[in-house]
Structures are given as structure tokens and as C-alpha cells.
Write a protein that holds these residues in place. Structure first.
Motif, PDB file in Angstrom:
ATOM      1  N   MET A   1      39.401  43.107  43.181  1.00  0.00           N
ATOM      2  CA  MET A   1      38.230  43.973  43.307  1.00  0.00           C
ATOM      3  C   MET A   1      38.376  45.156  42.356  1.00  0.00           C
ATOM      4  O   MET A   1      39.449  45.766  42.275  1.00  0.00           O
ATOM      5  N   SER A  32      45.999  42.368  48.864  1.00  0.00           N
ATOM      6  CA  SER A  32      44.711  42.656  48.211  1.00  0.00           C
ATOM      7  C   SER A  32      44.955  43.318  46.863  1.00  0.00           C
ATOM      8  O   SER A  32      45.832  44.159  46.706  1.00  0.00           O
ATOM      9  N   ASN A 307      32.727  40.196  46.606  1.00  0.00           N
ATOM     10  CA  ASN A 307      33.632  40.755  47.605  1.00  0.00           C
ATOM     11  C   ASN A 307      32.935  41.853  48.413  1.00  0.00           C
ATOM     12  O   ASN A 307      33.473  42.941  48.590  1.00  0.00           O
TER      13      ASN A 307
END
Length: 418
Positions: A1, A32, A307
Motif C-alpha cells: 500500500m 503488511s 486495498n
């Protein structure tokens, strides 16, 4: 992201805040991957580069730092994801955010496109020791434009080498010229850019002309900064990071955030700033009140992201009570959250400067949040620059502005005030 944000000059507050939130996020969601993408550019260049990134799914960031005045235009362009379903399920949104700040992130049809993480007001910073030296009152509170000009002329006569009044004007400083400069004048004349009753843009008014005449006066009478320091995107940096710590600026018309330059974490640490600079309200033109302008920044989600839930979880974490306190103290801005404003650490911040600027909310104004505003702001900057350089008269500049705005919004959507 990916997360895109502006970085310019010596300030890295947004990066420090986002990096801190990234660390917290990755502890909650191990594995992540979050990439911070700073865009090193002035305000106008940042808007342009972000616009280019948003045109392709390959380059669009998942989260972007969005100026509230661009929310409508970027939403209209299809760059932003509606966030109503997210904020409506977040108790803090309705409970803790000021209603005006919720509106700042909305389109005209009520769709939410971001969560504000700061807001601001504007006023007059002034050098207290210098004022005493040249015989001006301290504390100082001007009640009209005439009072400001009188103080600037006194500084010019009695303090050689000091810029009497630093005033953003012209294209290089972008939206700062429009908002910190022109609109701080215009909205003190009781004329506006947009007539909310008729839903038309005001392209000609006594207040518009008087505001341009003020610009002409300060630049032609050498009461403002030299043109080489005005017509550069570094104008704010020159004033706040280079000259003000040397007490070479008498008055600066600017926002609450400027003292963050002088904090230990800022680009120009200056422990004595609070004993040198005070803050005054910006008066209306003729002494019948005061004025200010408010804006701010949001965290918004790209319409092209894959996302969305992850992006929202990051924004919700970034804008919680403690992380909001972190960025608003570090960035020296007015908080959008009521619960943060009530925290002792916030109330005492900057020797009370944040609370002082927060009091300006009583008479502040917001820019017209319409898709045409960025183009209109650019036309205002052109008018200011043409006047300050002597290319045209204020009346000619207003006439050119009226024609430019009419050309792209149409005659049916403009009006004049006599």
C-alpha cells in the motif's frame, strides 16, 4: 500500500507522523507493506504531480494527503473513493470531530472523501521588540487596513533593513497567495468570491478592487518583501526560517503553523521565538470586525485502490486521538478533533499560540468548495502578480479576472456587486 504526501523545504512533520503510524500499523498487521511516497514540490506542483499520478491505476497511491479545497474537483475527476460507509461506522467521526471539519471533507452532495487531520486559521505575526523600538504599541491589535499600513510605514522609516510586511502574492506561492494573501483581504471587505444565495461567482466587486489596491500599495511603496523574495516558491521559507529568527520581518500575514518552524523538531529551531513574535487578529478593511480563513488537509483513499479496507484501517489509526495530537502539535495546526483540543498538552502548546489561533474560528471563513475553485484561485494569483509587478492597474486586473472566469464558468454563473 502506498501513501503520497507533499514534502517541501526543511519540514518533515508529515513524514515523521506517517512513519510513526506505519510502525504502529505493522505491529497490528504483521507482514503488511506500506510505502511512503513523498512528493518534493511546492503546493501547486504537488497538486499537479498528484493529479498526474491519479490518472493511472499503476501510479495512483492508495492513500493521499489531500488539500480540502481540492476535494470537490478531485472527486469530480473520479480520483477519490467515497468514504461514507467507513466514517459512518466509526464512532469517533460523529462524536469527536467538529461539524465544520466534517463538512470540509465533503462534496457538495454530502459525500465524504477524506478524514481531516488538521485545520488552521490565519492572523498577523508581529515582532514585539521591534514594535517597541520604533514606537508602536505592544500588544498590537490593528482595527483596520489603515492601521496595518501605518505600522508598516513606521517600520520602513525607523528600521532600515527590515521588511515591514511580508505578504504572499503572485503565482509562485500558489494557493498561499490566494488564501493567506488575497482572501484575507477580500473577506474583510464583506464581499466574497462566491454568492451563496444566487450560486454565482462574484467576478467584480468593490472589495475585490480594494484588495488589489492594497496589494499595489504595499509593493509599490516598498512596504512588502522585494519582488525576488515574493515571486519564488521559497518565499515562506525565506521569511520564517531565514529572516524572522534574525528579526528582519516586522509583520507576517500567515497561519498558525508557522511556529512549528522554530520548535526543536522544526527546520529552524529558535528557542526565543515566543518572546519575539506576538499574534494579532486580521482586521476588516474599515474597522468593523475581524476576519480569518481556514483550510486543512485530509487523508483520502484513491478510487483506484485495491486495498480499500486496509487503507481505511490505516487512516482510522492515523487519525485517532493520540496520533492526531502528535501531528497537530508537531505541525502546529488547529486540530479537527474536539477531544484533542481539550487535552492539556494541546491547550498549553506553543505557549498558548494554538489556542490563540483557535479563537479565530469565531470569525473565520472557508473557501468555496467547488470544482472550479482551483482555476479561479490561479486567476487570482495572476491578478495579484500583474498588479504587484505594475503590469496592469488593479481595475484592469479585475476586468481580466472577470473575463477569464466568465469564459470557463459561463455568463449564467457569474455576477457583479456594485
Amino acid at each position: 500500500m502506498t501513501i503520497a504526501y507533499q514534502q517541501f523545504g526543511g519540514g518533515h512533520q508529515t513524514q515523521i507522523w506517517l512513519s510513526s503510524v506505519r510502525g504502529q500499523f505493522q505491529k497490528i498487521y504483521p507482514g503488511s507493506k506500506i510505502v511512503l511516497e513523498p512528493i518534493n514540490a511546492s503546493e501547486n506542483e504537488y497538486y499537479t504531480k498528484l493529479d498526474l499520478m491519479n490518472q493511472s491505476a499503476k501510479t495512483a497511491p492508495d492513500i493521499m494527503v489531500e488539500d480540502t479545497f481540492l476535494v470537490n474537483s478531485d472527486a469530480s475527476a473520479g480520483y477519490l473513493m467515497p468514504m461514507n460507509k467507513f466514517v459512518n461506522s466509526w464512532p469517533a467521526w460523529k462524536r469527536d470531530f467538529y461539524p465544520a471539519m466534517q463538512k470540509a471533507a465533503e462534496s457538495t452532495n454530502g459525500t465524504v472523501y477524506g478524514v481531516p487531520f488538521n485545520t488552521d486559521t490565519r492572523g498577523l505575526w508581529y515582532d514585539k521588540p521591534l514594535f517597541k523600538k520604533v514606537g508602536l504599541p505592544v500588544p498590537w491589535q490593528p482595527h483596520s487596513w489603515a492601521n496595518i499600513l501605518q505600522a508598516a510605514r513606521t517600520i520602513k522609516a525607523k528600521a532600515p533593513g527590515v521588511t515591514p510586511l511580508w505578504f504572499y502574492s503572485g503565482k509562485p506561492m500558489g494557493e498561499a497567495s490566494t488564501m493567506q494573501g488575497f482572501e484575507m483581504l477580500l473577506y474583510g471587505t464583506h464581499n466574497t468570491l462566491f454568492d451563496s444565495k444566487t450560486k454565482r461567482w462574484v467576478v467584480s466587486s468593490p472589495g475585490f478592487l480594494n484588495s488589489l489596491n492594497f496589494v499595489k500599495t504595499i509593493f509599490t511603496q516598498n512596504l512588502a518583501e522585494p519582488l525576488q523574495n515574493a515571486l519564488t516558491p521559497e518565499s515562506s521559507t525565506i521569511a520564517t526560517q531565514q529572516l524572522m529568527p534574525k528579526q528582519k520581518v516586522g509583520i507576517l500575514l500567515d497561519g498558525v503553523w508557522e511556529y512549528s518552524n522554530w520548535l526543536p523538531t522544526g527546520p529552524a529551531p529558535w528557542p526565543k521565538w515566543n518572546s519575539v513574535y506576538g499574534v494579532a487578529k486580521m482586521p476588516d478593511q474599515n474597522g468593523d470586525g475581524y476576519t480569518s480563513m481556514s483550510g486543512g488537509w485530509t487523508l483520502s483513499i484513491s478510487s483506484k485502490t485495491k486495498n480499500a479496507q486496509m487503507a481505511w484501517d490505516f487512516i482510522k489509526l492515523a487519525c485517532n486521538k493520540n496520533n492526531m495530537l502528535h501531528i497537530d502539535l508537531m505541525d502546529a495546526n488547529v486540530t479537527p478533533r474536539k477531544d484533542v483540543a481539550a487535552m492539556p498538552a494541546y491547550k498549553s502548546a506553543g505557549h498558548g499560540i494554538l489556542s490563540r489561533f483557535a479563537s479565530f474560528n469565531a470569525f473565520t471563513h472557508f473557501r468555496p468548495a467547488f470544482a472550479q475553485y482551483p482555476s479561479i484561485s490561479n486567476d487570482i494569483q495572476n491578478a495579484m502578480e500583474n498588479v504587484m509587478t505594475g503590469s496592469v492597474s488593479p481595475a484592469q486586473a479585475m476586468q481580466q479576472y472577470a473575463q477569464q472566469v466568465t469564459n470557463y464558468v459561463g455568463k449564467a454563473h457569474v455576477t457583479s456587486v456594485k
